[in-house]
Write a protein that holds these residues in place. Structure first.
Motif: not given
Length: 527
Positions: A133-142, A144-148
């Motif tokens: 059930g794991g997720r793969l996401m992009e995080l803002d480097r500054g 930490g805001a996520e985009r799944i």
């Protein structure tokens, strides 16, 4: 140049005793994530040591970048951005931290269960969670805001962006490798029917290379056709890989780092070794057995470690901590998953006898197959017989080691109280004034204690109460001034992990001690 993960130590022994290393010390606390840094060094994440090291390929120097007891806990994978900042996934704490080029460390996210795979592409940071059930996401480097990008994945792990601009990731439970556009969309399967892939990277020619944790294979895979080439057959337990130019290096749970020189050609860059070790036992065959969590070993006459079982071998009971030999080449074991099992390595089978406990440590088997074991999480000591179990003691302060005394009573190392107690029909202090007793063993009316706090092995005559420090200045427990952070575990592979310096007695009276500080087994012999 660091030759060992532990500072130099100078032991002192009582008259009539000598101490020697039975196995070589470990340079690392295992080897997990690998990444080539902007300085050309290979950075090595070490989950159980809460350490990140950097290896200089030219000199062989191994420098500690983030030390045990520091801000980064249980790092499993690392990546760098264009500014030289190091990002680390902390798998047991569910965190992503960044160690800035200035040396300052901050937590970017602390709410990503089993955060594991991480990569940076054109200063875009991608992270996944290695769990069902794991997720793969992009995080803002500054921020930490996520985009799944994806959800409900079966244990994704170490990933990389290919020359086609797609993000490639292994799915361990599915035994497959997939890819997806960095901006999302429909994923595509690249390869299947592997050896449990846990990491992917790309070589300079644009080929996908993947380590297989269960089979020990290093595979080169054409990302267009899926065609596979076996580059190397190594021991199971492979974790990650990195390229330094055209040179390929792979890591193993044991701490071994191997260079793949060509198809079928390899060179050991760093030797593997013990990660802890934890409990010890002399089997019915007279051989010394070592519980090392993910691995179960015997020790050869030359000090070499021989794998009896490991996490991905058939019937392995789980992360091994407590160990007691029984008839038929079997072992009663305590696992960090809270289970007591009867493990038969030769048959590749485990029968679970009890389950649902909170942080099990020592286990011992007495007359009439009475099994006694310590539950650190609740402060209880349990007795288990065919047909049922009973609580022998409760409200103890961090009980760990267990042994049977000459009178048949169970003895328990109460590490939080600095004493050894006899339990059953009440609790009686047998030895006090210790710092942090862990492993205990009894032979010929003498109780032997590993005091990890004092870094000593103590002998107590149970008839006269005479107490002797056999050896001191030993590499057990953390080095002076280091306070390790708790390791919360990594379900389903492991529950909470912690140190346990075990001790056992050989047939000739030799004492074998887990030097978990430096990752070796010591032998204390009479002169």
């Amino acid at each position: 140049m660091t030759q060992s993960r532990y500072p130099e130590w100078t032991p002192a022994t009582a008259d009539g005793w000598r101490v020697e290393r039975l196995t070589a010390p470990s340079r690392l606390f295992g080897a997990n994530g690998l990444r080539t840094g902007p300085d050309g060094r290979v950075y090595v994440a070490q989950v159980t040591g809460s350490q990140i090291s950097a290896l200089d390929l030219g000199s062989g120097d191994l420098d500690t970048v983030s030390a045990k007891g520091g801000d980064i806990v249980a790092p499993d994978d690392v990546a760098f951005d264009g500014d030289g900042n190091l990002f680390a996934t902390e798998v047991m704490d569910g965190r992503v931290s960044v160690r800035e080029a200035s040396g300052r460390t901050r937590v970017l996210r602390d709410d990503l269960p089993c955060a594991n795979g991480i990569t940076v592409h054109q200063d875009r940071l991608f992270v996944n969670e290695c769990r069902d059930g794991g997720r793969l996401m992009e995080l803002d480097r500054g921020t930490g805001a996520e985009r799944i990008l994806l959800e409900n994945l079966p244990s994704p792990n170490a990933m990389d962006v290919g020359p086609d601009g797609l993000l490639y990731y292994p799915l361990m439970t599915a035994n497959e490798i997939w890819r997806i556009d960095l901006n999302g969309g429909e994923p595509q399967r690249v390869a299947a029917d592997l050896g449990v892939p846990d990491a992917v990277k790309f070589d300079p020619q644009g080929n996908l290379v993947s380590t297989q944790v269960a089979s020990g294979q290093v595979l080169r895979i054409d990302p267009r056709s899926g065609e596979k080439t076996l580059l190397a057959q190594l021991n199971p337990g492979l974790d990650n890989l990195t390229f330094v130019g055209d040179r390929l290096f792979v890591s193993n749970f044991t701490g071994e780092i191997t260079e793949i020189l060509g198809v079928g050609q390899t060179r050991a860059l760093l030797a593997g070794g013990l990660n802890w070790p934890l409990d010890l036992a002399v089997g019915a065959d007279g051989r010394l057995y070592v519980a090392d969590g993910t691995y179960f070993y015997t020790v050869g006459d030359d000090g070499a470690l021989h794998t009896v079982g490991m996490l991905f071998s058939p019937g392995y009971p789980g992360f091994l901590r407590g160990l007691a030999p029984v008839d038929g080449g079997a072992f009663v074991v305590a696992t960090s998953g809270g289970q007591i099992g009867r493990y038969r390595p030769a048959d590749g089978e485990t029968d679970y006898l009890a389950d649902g406990f909170d942080q099990l440590y020592g286990v011992a088997v007495g007359a009439d197959e009475k099994i006694v074991f310590a539950e650190l999480g609740t402060g209880r000591v349990h007795a288990l017989r065919p047909g049922g179990s009973a609580v022998l003691a409760s409200d103890l302060r961090a009980p760990v080691g267990v042994a049977f005394g000459p009178d048949g009573r169970a003895l328990v190392a109460e590490s939080g109280a600095g004493r050894v107690v006899a339990v059953g029909g009440g609790t009686e202090t047998v030895v006090d004034g210790l710092q942090r007793p862990q492993g205990i063993a009894v032979a010929d009316g003498v109780l032997y204690i590993v005091d990890a706090g004092a870094k000593e092995v103590v002998a107590v005559d149970l008839t006269t109460n005479t107490r002797t420090t056999i050896a001191s200045g030993l590499p057990v427990g953390p080095p002076a001034g280091v306070e390790p952070k708790p390791l919360k575990g990594m379900p389903p592979f492991s529950g909470p992990q912690g140190p346990f310096a075990g001790i056992t007695v050989g047939r000739d009276g030799t004492l074998y001690v887990s030097a978990d500080g430096e990752g070796s087994v010591l032998a204390l012999r009479r002169t």
